[in-house]
Design a protein around this motif. Structure first.
Motif, PDB file in Angstrom:
ATOM      1  N   VAL A  43       0.841  -1.194   0.000  1.00 11.33           N
ATOM      2  CA  VAL A  43       0.000   0.000   0.000  1.00 11.33           C
ATOM      3  C   VAL A  43       0.879   1.248   0.000  1.00 11.33           C
ATOM      4  N   VAL A  44       0.537   2.208  -0.860  1.00 13.80           N
ATOM      5  CA  VAL A  44       1.131   3.543  -0.846  1.00 13.80           C
ATOM      6  C   VAL A  44       0.020   4.484  -0.410  1.00 13.80           C
ATOM      7  N   PHE A  45       0.317   5.391   0.520  1.00 10.19           N
ATOM      8  CA  PHE A  45      -0.744   6.227   1.071  1.00 10.19           C
ATOM      9  C   PHE A  45      -0.310   7.672   1.252  1.00 10.19           C
ATOM     10  N   ASN A  46      -1.308   8.510   1.406  1.00 13.10           N
ATOM     11  CA  ASN A  46      -1.148   9.894   1.827  1.00 13.10           C
ATOM     12  C   ASN A  46      -2.172  10.094   2.932  1.00 13.10           C
ATOM     13  N   SER A  47      -1.729  10.494   4.113  1.00  6.45           N
ATOM     14  CA  SER A  47      -2.675  10.630   5.219  1.00  6.45           C
ATOM     15  C   SER A  47      -2.307  11.812   6.092  1.00  6.45           C
ATOM     16  N   GLY A  48      -3.227  12.145   6.974  1.00  3.24           N
ATOM     17  CA  GLY A  48      -2.995  13.208   7.927  1.00  3.24           C
ATOM     18  C   GLY A  48      -2.285  12.685   9.161  1.00  3.24           C
ATOM     19  N   PRO A  49      -1.849  13.599  10.020  1.00  4.50           N
ATOM     20  CA  PRO A  49      -1.177  13.201  11.256  1.00  4.50           C
ATOM     21  C   PRO A  49      -2.077  12.309  12.105  1.00  4.50           C
ATOM     22  N   GLY A  50      -1.483  11.339  12.757  1.00  3.46           N
ATOM     23  CA  GLY A  50      -2.221  10.471  13.652  1.00  3.46           C
ATOM     24  C   GLY A  50      -2.807   9.239  12.994  1.00  3.46           C
ATOM     25  N   VAL A  51      -2.864   9.206  11.669  1.00  2.00           N
ATOM     26  CA  VAL A  51      -3.428   8.038  10.993  1.00  2.00           C
ATOM     27  C   VAL A  51      -2.364   6.969  10.878  1.00  2.00           C
ATOM     28  N   GLY A  52      -1.213   7.328  10.374  1.00  2.00           N
ATOM     29  CA  GLY A  52      -0.065   6.445  10.370  1.00  2.00           C
ATOM     30  C   GLY A  52      -0.089   5.313   9.371  1.00  2.00           C
ATOM     31  N   ALA A  53       1.025   4.644   9.337  1.00  2.00           N
ATOM     32  CA  ALA A  53       1.259   3.569   8.385  1.00  2.00           C
ATOM     33  C   ALA A  53       0.728   2.253   8.926  1.00  2.00           C
ATOM     34  N   MET A  54       0.864   1.244   8.094  1.00  2.00           N
ATOM     35  CA  MET A  54       0.491  -0.117   8.454  1.00  2.00           C
ATOM     36  C   MET A  54       1.542  -1.038   7.857  1.00  2.00           C
ATOM     37  N   PRO A  55       1.569  -2.310   8.226  1.00  2.00           N
ATOM     38  CA  PRO A  55       2.572  -3.212   7.658  1.00  2.00           C
ATOM     39  C   PRO A  55       2.482  -3.268   6.135  1.00  2.00           C
ATOM     40  N   ASP A  56       3.616  -3.430   5.499  1.00  4.27           N
ATOM     41  CA  ASP A  56       3.713  -3.535   4.036  1.00  4.27           C
ATOM     42  C   ASP A  56       3.173  -2.286   3.344  1.00  4.27           C
ATOM     43  N   SER A  57       3.474  -1.111   3.930  1.00  7.18           N
ATOM     44  CA  SER A  57       3.009   0.135   3.335  1.00  7.18           C
ATOM     45  C   SER A  57       4.095   1.200   3.434  1.00  7.18           C
ATOM     46  N   THR A  58       3.946   2.219   2.615  1.00  2.40           N
ATOM     47  CA  THR A  58       4.807   3.392   2.675  1.00  2.40           C
ATOM     48  C   THR A  58       3.978   4.573   2.231  1.00  2.40           C
ATOM     49  N   GLY A  59       4.341   5.759   2.676  1.00  2.15           N
ATOM     50  CA  GLY A  59       3.561   6.909   2.263  1.00  2.15           C
ATOM     51  C   GLY A  59       4.026   8.193   2.898  1.00  2.15           C
ATOM     52  N   VAL A  60       3.183   9.194   2.746  1.00  2.00           N
ATOM     53  CA  VAL A  60       3.462  10.529   3.248  1.00  2.00           C
ATOM     54  C   VAL A  60       2.395  10.886   4.271  1.00  2.00           C
ATOM     55  N   ILE A  61       2.861  11.332   5.433  1.00  2.00           N
ATOM     56  CA  ILE A  61       1.953  11.837   6.455  1.00  2.00           C
ATOM     57  C   ILE A  61       2.154  13.347   6.490  1.00  2.00           C
ATOM     58  N   SER A  62       1.088  14.078   6.194  1.00  4.19           N
ATOM     59  CA  SER A  62       1.218  15.529   6.122  1.00  4.19           C
ATOM     60  C   SER A  62       0.000  16.195   6.736  1.00  4.19           C
ATOM     61  N   GLU A  63       0.207  17.413   7.184  1.00  3.74           N
ATOM     62  CA  GLU A  63      -0.873  18.196   7.771  1.00  3.74           C
ATOM     63  C   GLU A  63      -1.224  19.330   6.819  1.00  3.74           C
ATOM     64  N   LEU A  64      -2.516  19.514   6.583  1.00  2.11           N
ATOM     65  CA  LEU A  64      -2.952  20.623   5.752  1.00  2.11           C
ATOM     66  C   LEU A  64      -2.868  21.910   6.551  1.00  2.11           C
ATOM     67  N   ASP A  65      -2.262  22.925   5.953  1.00  2.49           N
ATOM     68  CA  ASP A  65      -2.147  24.233   6.590  1.00  2.49           C
ATOM     69  C   ASP A  65      -2.573  25.271   5.558  1.00  2.49           C
ATOM     70  N   PHE A  66      -3.881  25.477   5.458  1.00  2.00           N
ATOM     71  CA  PHE A  66      -4.411  26.363   4.420  1.00  2.00           C
ATOM     72  C   PHE A  66      -3.934  27.796   4.580  1.00  2.00           C
ATOM     73  N   ARG A  67      -3.826  28.278   5.810  1.00  2.00           N
ATOM     74  CA  ARG A  67      -3.399  29.662   6.032  1.00  2.00           C
ATOM     75  C   ARG A  67      -1.976  29.875   5.513  1.00  2.00           C
ATOM     76  N   ARG A  68      -1.077  28.968   5.842  1.00  2.00           N
ATOM     77  CA  ARG A  68       0.305  29.103   5.376  1.00  2.00           C
ATOM     78  C   ARG A  68       0.386  28.978   3.858  1.00  2.00           C
ATOM     79  N   THR A  69      -0.379  28.074   3.293  1.00  2.00           N
ATOM     80  CA  THR A  69      -0.401  27.912   1.836  1.00  2.00           C
ATOM     81  C   THR A  69      -0.896  29.191   1.174  1.00  2.00           C
ATOM     82  N   LEU A  70      -1.943  29.781   1.709  1.00  3.19           N
ATOM     83  CA  LEU A  70      -2.486  31.026   1.157  1.00  3.19           C
ATOM     84  C   LEU A  70      -1.486  32.166   1.328  1.00  3.19           C
ATOM     85  N   ASP A  71      -0.826  32.251   2.484  1.00  4.69           N
ATOM     86  CA  ASP A  71       0.195  33.279   2.696  1.00  4.69           C
ATOM     87  C   ASP A  71       1.319  33.178   1.671  1.00  4.69           C
TER      88      ASP A  71
END
Length: 75
Positions: A43-71
């Motif tokens: 499994v390849v994943f993209n998830s938010g903080p706290g969701v995390g990985a599972m066995p036989d998986s890799t991915g990106v854990i990221s937090e959305l920060d709309f204010r910083r993105t807009l700035d």
């Protein structure tokens, strides 16, 4: 669960090389039912903080920060 049964009936005899989980909900579903429906499939994943990985998986854990993105966009 209807979705699990649908996937089992439609794809039960098929082997997949990879599952791409594009949201926390999909990753949660794969975490709960992936071994049963798609044994041995990585499994390849993209998830938010706290969701995390599972066995036989890799991915990106990221937090959305709309204010910083807009700035940055308004720069």
């Amino acid at each position: 669960m209807a979705l699990r049964e649908l996937l089992r009936s439609r794809y039960g005899a098929q082997h997949f090389d990879l599952i791409v989980a594009t949201s926390d909900g999909v990753l949660d579903f794969v975490r709960r039912h992936g071994l049963e429906l798609f044994p041995g499939t990585p499994v390849v994943f993209n998830s938010g903080p706290g969701v995390g990985a599972m066995p036989d998986s890799t991915g990106v854990i990221s937090e959305l920060d709309f204010r910083r993105t807009l700035d940055i966009a308004l720069g």
